[in-house]
Design an enzyme around this catalytic site. Structure first.
Site, PDB file in Angstrom:
ATOM      1  N   SER A  87      -4.180   0.276   6.777  1.00 19.53           N
ATOM      2  CA  SER A  87      -3.512  -0.977   6.458  1.00 19.53           C
ATOM      3  C   SER A  87      -2.053  -0.744   6.051  1.00 19.53           C
ATOM      4  CB  SER A  87      -4.295  -1.677   5.333  1.00 19.53           C
ATOM      5  OG  SER A  87      -3.596  -2.763   4.814  1.00 19.53           O
ATOM      6  N   ASP A 132      -3.933  -6.108  10.928  1.00 16.29           N
ATOM      7  CA  ASP A 132      -4.060  -5.983   9.472  1.00 16.29           C
ATOM      8  C   ASP A 132      -4.267  -7.336   8.817  1.00 16.29           C
ATOM      9  OD1 ASP A 132      -3.987  -4.401   6.973  1.00 16.29           O
ATOM     10  OD2 ASP A 132      -2.249  -5.660   6.570  1.00 16.29           O
TER      11      ASP A 132
HETATM   12  N1  URA Z   1      -2.291  -2.542   0.282  1.00 17.05           N
HETATM   13  C1  URA Z   1      -2.368  -2.827   1.592  1.00 17.05           C
HETATM   14  O1  URA Z   1      -1.380  -3.211   2.197  1.00 17.05           O
HETATM   15  N2  URA Z   1      -3.545  -2.673   2.208  1.00 17.05           N
HETATM   16  C2  URA Z   1      -4.648  -2.242   1.590  1.00 17.05           C
HETATM   17  O2  URA Z   1      -5.665  -2.108   2.209  1.00 17.05           O
HETATM   18  C3  URA Z   1      -4.557  -1.957   0.219  1.00 17.05           C
HETATM   19  C4  URA Z   1      -3.358  -2.114  -0.403  1.00 17.05           C
END
Ligand code: URA
Ligand code: CA
Length: 433
Positions: A184, A162
């Site tokens: 994510s 991520d």
């Molecule tokens: N918050 C996150 O952690 N990831 C995203 O892609 C969008 C909002």
């Protein structure tokens, strides 16, 4: 095994990936085998063509497996996490985490820093003198065991996929894609180790999701993916057409959270936090319905148990617990200015994003991830949508450590608050659960 180029081609043409394909993309990219330019192309293809329901689950699962997963299984009872998609003056975590912990539900949360117009929980916590948020995972687990609450920065070995993907999405205009957002958010939450997660998806001018329909779609996907991957997830959609609380800025928001824990906060923020706490108590299996949850949450405020847990939490992370009794120990900006109305009428709209940006201009936020924040800077609003204003009434007080920033902050604030002749109904707190 397919090449990265073949995988990009498949998605470009609207095809579907297998679980193995998704693993190859996510793990290959995390390990540096797939270069940024190829992942950027795949992300744009995924943004334009979408991912199917299974692909979204596989993406999430592969991202979890890109790093370590925190093991909270040695702690008895339900371990809860709470996450909001990001708003302005959203101090909820600082209030609900100690509140539900004092009611017997362990809260284990790893959090991010603020970027852009929304504040980050870590920056707010760091406004408390001495408070540490960069703690090793072992200490996180021990603290949850000892006092039922820990909120720390996500460690670098959690969900490294991520970290890389988000940075690339941010610079390739591929953030606002529901499957990519779901991957994510859920991968980070799952890697954090909690059994159950309360998600708050914001909708409105100050949020990622501008409409309630978009927020509802994201919410249903978050719940679905959590469910398939074995987590109990409850999701609310809530309003972000005006800031949630009255304070915007790190120390100012901590002070507001302390007032709410003392039972003296603004009604809207307090009602919101009681509602969220009630849902968390149901998820944590302390109560069987939200009415009982509300009752217990209100009692935790009135008896002082929630505030007392806040003190223990601050102390456990090295902070000065005296701030709980005396918020004036928090850092304060040197300069302040009252922003007065130049028209009379009713507040008809408050652009939450603009107000967040005004606080940033005063020094409260960071434009790039390496900027430092001025902990005392920000705004305290005096009005909400629907309030009546006479000429010269105070709209907000602006705070900054740099006198020269006050004018820009004031101007941005003024352009974010609309005043009209007719009264409008304030938006609801929650859209749905
Ligand atoms: N918050 C996150 O952690 N990831 C995203 O892609 C969008 C909002
Ligand atoms: Ca008022």
């Amino acid at each position: 095994m397919k090449t990265f180029e073949e995988l990009i081609e498949t998605k470009r043409d609207g095809g579907s990936h297998s679980a193995e394909d998704i693993d190859r993309l996510v793990l290959g990219y995390t390990e540096g085998e797939m270069p940024d330019y190829q992942m950027a192309a795949w992300l744009m293809a995924a943004y334009l063509k979408g991912l199917g329901p299974d692909e979204t689950v596989w993406l999430t699962d592969a991202m979890v497996r890109s790093g370590r997963v925190i093991d909270l299984s040695g702690i008895s009872g339900v371990k809860l996490d709470k996450h909001s998609t990001g708003g302005v003056a959203d101090t909820t975590t600082l209030i609900v985490a100690p509140l539900v912990a004092s009611c017997g539900v362990a809260v284990a949360k790893m959090s991010g820093r603020g970027l852009g117009h929304t504040g980050g929980t870590l920056d707010k916590l760091e406004a408390i003198p001495g408070m540490q948020v960069e703690l090793p995972a072992a200490r996180f687990v021990q603290q949850v065991k000892d006092i039922g609450i820990a909120v720390i920065a996500q460690s670098p070995d959690i969900d490294p996929a991520d970290k890389k993907l988000y940075a690339l999405r941010d610079s390739t205009a591929t953030v606002p894609s529901v499957p990519l957002i779901v991957g994510s958010i859920m991968s980070k939450k799952i890697a954090g180790g909690a059994d159950a997660i309360l998600l708050d998806v914001k909708a409105g001018t100050g949020a990622f999701m501008k409409t309630h329909d978009q927020a509802r779609h994201l919410a249903s996907e978050l719940v679905r993916v959590g469910d398939v991957l074995g987590k109990r997830v409850s999701c609310v959609t809530s309003d972000m057409n005006q800031p949630l609380g009255m304070a915007v800025g790190n120390a100012l928001e901590v002070a507001e959270a302390i007032r709410a824990l003392q039972g003296e906060g603004s009604k809207m923020l307090s009602d919101f936090c009681l509602g969220i706490s009630a849902k968390m108590l149901v998820l944590g299996e302390v109560v069987s319905d939200e009415d009982d949850g509300l009752h217990i949450a209100e009692r935790a405020i009135s008896t002082g148990a929630a505030l007392e847990r806040f003190e223990r939490w601050v102390m456990a992370q090295g902070g000065d617990p005296k701030v709980a009794e005396n918020p004036s120990l928090l850092p304060r900006a040197t300069y302040s200015r009252e922003v007065l109305t130049s028209e009379k009428g009713y507040v008809t709209a408050m652009d939450a994003e603009g107000i967040g940006r005004a606080a940033m201009l005063l020094g409260a936020g960071r434009a790039t991830k390496d900027d430092t924040v001025d902990p005392g800077a920000g705004l305290v609003l005096h009005v909400r949508i629907g309030d009546e204003l006479a000429l010269g009434d105070i709209v907000a007080t602006a705070y900054s450590s740099s006198e020269s920033l006050l004018a820009a902050g004031e101007e941005r604030l003024r352009s974010s608050v609309s005043i009209g002749k007719a009264r409008v109904e304030p938006p609801p707190l929650f859209y749905e659960v």
